[in-house]
Structures are given as C-alpha cells and as structure tokens.
Motif scaffolding. Structure first.
Motif, PDB file in Angstrom:
ATOM      1  N   LYS A  71      66.481  22.190 -24.014  1.00 62.54           N
ATOM      2  CA  LYS A  71      65.164  21.881 -24.587  1.00 62.54           C
ATOM      3  C   LYS A  71      64.193  21.386 -23.523  1.00 62.54           C
ATOM      4  CE  LYS A  71      66.826  19.510 -28.679  1.00 62.54           C
ATOM      5  NZ  LYS A  71      68.223  19.594 -28.402  1.00 62.54           N
ATOM      6  N   LYS A  72      64.695  21.013 -22.365  1.00 65.10           N
ATOM      7  CA  LYS A  72      63.866  20.546 -21.239  1.00 65.10           C
ATOM      8  C   LYS A  72      62.986  19.356 -21.644  1.00 65.10           C
ATOM      9  CE  LYS A  72      65.072  23.327 -17.919  1.00 65.10           C
ATOM     10  NZ  LYS A  72      65.152  24.736 -18.239  1.00 65.10           N
ATOM     11  N   ILE A  73      63.543  18.490 -22.474  1.00 67.31           N
ATOM     12  CA  ILE A  73      62.774  17.332 -22.942  1.00 67.31           C
ATOM     13  C   ILE A  73      62.435  16.385 -21.791  1.00 67.31           C
ATOM     14  CG2 ILE A  73      63.025  15.179 -24.285  1.00 67.31           C
ATOM     15  CD1 ILE A  73      64.042  16.833 -26.556  1.00 67.31           C
ATOM     16  N   ARG A  74      63.336  16.277 -20.835  1.00 68.47           N
ATOM     17  CA  ARG A  74      63.103  15.320 -19.746  1.00 68.47           C
ATOM     18  C   ARG A  74      61.953  15.738 -18.814  1.00 68.47           C
ATOM     19  NH1 ARG A  74      67.478  15.529 -22.036  1.00 68.47           N
ATOM     20  NH2 ARG A  74      68.474  13.645 -22.845  1.00 68.47           N
ATOM     21  N   PRO A  75      61.953  16.996 -18.327  1.00 66.81           N
ATOM     22  CA  PRO A  75      60.781  17.420 -17.544  1.00 66.81           C
ATOM     23  C   PRO A  75      59.482  17.328 -18.350  1.00 66.81           C
ATOM     24  CG  PRO A  75      62.550  19.017 -17.327  1.00 66.81           C
ATOM     25  CD  PRO A  75      63.006  18.024 -18.326  1.00 66.81           C
ATOM     26  N   LEU A  76      59.582  17.639 -19.638  1.00 72.04           N
ATOM     27  CA  LEU A  76      58.420  17.543 -20.524  1.00 72.04           C
ATOM     28  C   LEU A  76      57.868  16.110 -20.516  1.00 72.04           C
ATOM     29  CD1 LEU A  76      57.423  19.836 -22.428  1.00 72.04           C
ATOM     30  CD2 LEU A  76      58.572  18.679 -24.302  1.00 72.04           C
TER      31      LEU A  76
END
Lengths: 326, 326
Positions: free
Chosen positions: A48-53
């Motif tokens: 989900k790439k929540i961290r880079p987001l």
C-alpha cells in the motif's frame, strides 16, 4: 470504496510517488545476483506504500517536497521491507501480500541476511545524502520496534499483560515507524520545530489507531477479506485490546475459563468461543471507540497547519486507516 | 602459548579495555526485561574482543585514545554481536562460545529481533555521539557483510566458484568489519587521511588472512581444539580456498569425483576422503602461503607509522590471527 479512498489520496501526489518509485527501484540494484533477484521479487509485490505516502504528505504540509523527502521515503520503505522480511522469519509465515514469503522460497538463512541488507541499504542512503538528522530518528525507531516486539513475546509467554503494557507494546512496535515517517517528512521540508513536533505526534497517534484496528480485525471480518485467518492472535496467545477489555469486563469465573483455553493453545472450537466472549463483553466496541479516540488525537495535531489539500489528505488517511477492513 | 600472546597485547591497553567494558555494559541496559536478560547472558560469554582491541590499538597508533574511540569500539562490538546472533539463526547453530545459542534458548523469533536490537543500539550510540563519520563506514560494512554471505550462499548452492569470487566473498563477509574497526580507530584520534587509509587497508588485509586461516582450520586440527567438527564447510558444500586450489591442482577425473561427493552431501567417510584429497594436492600449503602473504601486506601498511608499542602490538595481532589454532 475504502480502497478507492486510498487511491484518491495517492492520486494527489501522483508525480511525487512516481519519482519515489523510480529512485526506490534504482536504490535496490546490487552486484550480487541473489540480492538482485530477491529485490526484484519484492518490488513486484506492490504494497500500500503507506509509509512513503506519509513522508511525502508530511513534507508537503510543512513545505516543499525535495530530494531529501524522497531519500527519507526510500529510507523508511527499505526499513519497513526489512522488518517485514524479518517478521516472516519470526512468525514462520509462508505468505506475504499473496506471494510466497522470502523465507518460504529461499529459507530463513537468506531471509535474515536479506533483512539486514535492506536495513543497511536504507541507512546508507541517508548517510550518503548526509541526512544525519534522519539517522537519529530512524535508529531510535528500529530500537523501539525490536524492543516492542520482544516485550510482546515476553508478556505473551506469561499471559501477563495490562492495558498500559499493551499501549507500550503497540507504540513501540507499530507507532514508532509511522511517527518516524511523518517526522522525517516534516524535517525534510521545514526548519520549524513546531511542525516537526506536531507531525511526529500525529504519526504516533495514527500508529496507535492503526495497530488497534489491526487487532480488531483479528476478531471481525472474514478470513477471505483480511487475508489471514481470524483468531490468529488468540492461537498465538497474544492478548490484545479487545480481549483485554472483555477479560476485565466479564465475570471472574468466565475470564478464568477463557484464559485457561488460551493457555492450553485454543483449538478451533475454542477460538470461536473466545471471539464470542469478546464480542459479548464489549471488547470490540471498546476497541473501536479507543481507536477513534486516537484518530481524533492524531487529527488534532494537524490543527496548527493552515487548510490545504495535503492536510485534508492526511485527515482522510487517518479515516482510511481506522476504517479499513484489511 | 598463542593464547598468552593475545593476553600480552590486551595487557598493553588494559585500562582502555576496562573503560570500554564498563561503557559497553552500560550501553546495554534496557527497560524491557527480556532484552536485559539476554544482554546479560551475552555479556557472560567473554569473547576474544578482537574488534574493540583493533579500534583501540588503531586509535593509539594514530593519536590519543578518547571518548570517540570508546564509542567506536562499542559500536563495532554491538554490530559484531548482532551478526553472531543472526548467524546462529542462519546456520541453525545451537552453541556459541560453549554456551547454548540465543536461538537455542529463546527460539529464532527472539534471536532475529535481538540481532536487530543490538544493531540499532550500536548505531544509536554513534548517532547520539554525533559520530556521523562512523556511520558511513559502518553501514557500508553491514551491507558488504550481508552481500558477502548472500553471494556465498548463491555460489554454494550451485557449487560454482572461482578464486576471485572466493576473495570477493571473504573480503565482504569478514574483512569489511575488521577494516571498519581499524578505520574507525584511526578516524577517532587523527585527522590525517594517510593514517585512515593505511589502517583501513591494514584491516582489510588482516581480515582476508583471518578468514583464510578460518577456512584452513576446517581442514586441520582436532575438533576438540577448534570447538567445531572438522569438515563442517565440506558438509555445507562451502568450497573454500584449500579445496578450491586442490580441485584445480589435481587431475580432472579425481576432482570430478570429489565434486560429486560434495554435491551428494558428503557422508562422514567422504569428509575424511576429501580432507585427504585437499592435503595431498597441496590445498593447505597453498592456503597457508596465501594467508601469510596477506599478513605481510597488512604489516606493510603499518610502515608509515613510527615504531611504537601499539605498532608492535598490531603486528603481533597479525601473527596471532594467522597462527591461531581456533
């Protein structure tokens, strides 16, 4: 519907995410064939790439996204990947995001080393970019993450846990990294310590809400939606907030019986009984309320920022995380 | 006799080592009971402490030992401890320095997390001390160590290795950290880039000699002395320098036969045959010569320094490492 919410948020910073993805892919090139093979395999599994987001949105909210922001996003994503690879060894898991796990394909040996490699690679990117401020934030998070997990194992083995210990565990093992993401984003684009502090706290509260939601999902929903069997925590003797509350709320006799089932390594019938016990004794309701409370605390931190698209996106991300079904 | 050689070297910097030990112990305190329990267990197992020794002697040779030197020594020792804890998971080893391994007592789960914790703790000490120069040196070493091990696994599975790959593997997996120790020592006490470079190279050559010696010890000596069974590498299908040379030196027919035995997972009788094959075809002699060659290269690096007790001690350490029997 909830999934599309996340897509909307991502769409807002589409160009930034693309720039991030490019750099992320490049940062993973290695001369060693096996390393290259495994990183390519990892890159195929789009998370989900929540961290880079979080890094990018926090940077945008505090100032302008820049090279340092991207490096920060790569650093946290590599760190997160490293912990997932190690977690699968730790949990003996054979699947991750629908793909066979690294340890399932290449054995524990390779998975442990690959986790170390990804961690070192992430730190090197910060070192090479002279982002020394990131390093302090991030190494503290790595320490807290491993300490939190070890505390959980410690308490799990003894079935001895209270609410304040539960919060210590989830703050350390989960909230620390989300908090790191937001702080690094802020630090990358602004010199204002108020901004750094607000976004760090935002991430911490968000992380707590996130983990409570995760723990709730172990009791509700169907296994096909969440991708892992219901009651996994119960079988592993992990006492999380829903159960913790219900044990306190129910009569002592019934609570003792439930604890005994867990201690004896609950069979399938027991798991169903324990889930019912938790629901009957309001463990889910209480946990949902608590998660909403922390979401509100997270949102409150954003009030020092003027209204903007990125502020709205971070608010929406909080809702997404608190309402998600997987 | 060789053991007492190491004692003599340690005695020279007795006070520095004591100061290091004190700080090392303090740096390992944790609020989490399980973490504290395991670090105390690790502290009981007194290793040879070759890495802190290298840091301190390198600092002494380049200037004056100071607070930064101690922090550097703690950093490398924590890093080394982290890799040992992970290595035991990787190799499924149940003993370490005569004690049951962490994974044997507390399972893989705890060992993986504990390794991550020790690594993060080491890096934090450098971050807190603002030793940013150490961080670049050290994260590069962590990357090289995991890459080197992964390259070895890759090549081992295919039984496909040549001498230049062998040297790449041992440089990365072993020499990188010893080189780091010497470079950090130099950097901690001197601004002279010539000194940094010379000691970095010294450590690299020393590390290569060290690993060749390790690989020789798998073929000679008795298991009671080296504490691990002879021929362990053969059973794990690891082709190291002694075997590599003998395979090239012997007739093609015989070499093919030996490779076949290894491929089929050599039984005890096979291991004996392969050890004899290596000895007969001068694999040991060649490896001893090569190890001496790298020892000489290491010593050569020290020629830019004026004569001193610490220079003599580092020279003696090279001999200790090249001649050691365990």
């Amino acid at each position: 519907m909830i999934k599309s919410q996340l897509n909307d948020i991502s769409y807002l910073i589409k160009n930034d995410l693309e720039a991030f993805n490019d750099l992320f892919r490049k940062s993973l090139k290695s001369q060693v064939f096996l390393v290259d093979l495994i990183t390519k395999y990892l890159l195929k599994q789009k998370g989900k790439k929540i961290r880079p987001l979080l890094v990018i949105l926090s940077a945008k909210l505090s100032g302008e996204v820049n090279e340092r922001t991207y490096r920060g996003a790569i650093l946290v994503e590599l760190l997160h990947s490293a912990t997932l690879v190690h977690d699968d060894v730790v949990d003996n898991a054979d699947k991750r995001r629908g793909f066979p796990s690294i340890n399932a394909i290449w054995k524990n040996k390779v998975a442990v080393l690959m986790g170390d490699y990804l961690l070192a690679r992430g730190l090197m990117i910060a070192v090479d970019g002279k982002d020394f401020d990131f390093l302090g934030i991030v190494t503290d998070a790595v320490k807290r993450m491993s300490e939190g997990e070890l505390l959980q194992i410690n308490k799990t083995r003894k079935l001895d846990i209270d609410e304040s210990t539960y919060f210590k565990i989830i703050s350390d093992k989960t909230a620390s990294l989300l908090s790191t993401c937001c702080e690094i984003g802020a630090v990358s684009s602004s010199q204002n310590p108020e901004y750094h502090k607000a976004l760090k706290k935002f991430g911490e509260y968000l992380g707590i809400a996130f983990q409570i939601r995760d723990d709730i999902l172990d009791y509700i929903g169907t296994s096909s939606v969440i991708g892992k069997p219901l009651g996994g925590d119960i079988k592993e003797k992990k006492i999380t907030l829903p159960l913790l509350f219900s044990l306190k709320n129910a009569g002592q006799d019934e609570s003792q019986k439930v604890l005994k089932m867990i201690k004896n390594g609950s069979k399938d019938g027991d798991v169903k009984k324990i889930i019912d016990f938790v629901k009957r004794n309001k463990g889910i309701d209480y946990s949902v309320e608590t998660s909403i409370k922390y979401s509100a605390l997270a949102k409150e931190q954003l009030s020092i920022f003027p209204e903007s698209e990125s502020r709205a996106a971070l608010m929406a991300l909080v809702d997404f995380i608190t309402e998600r079904r997987n």
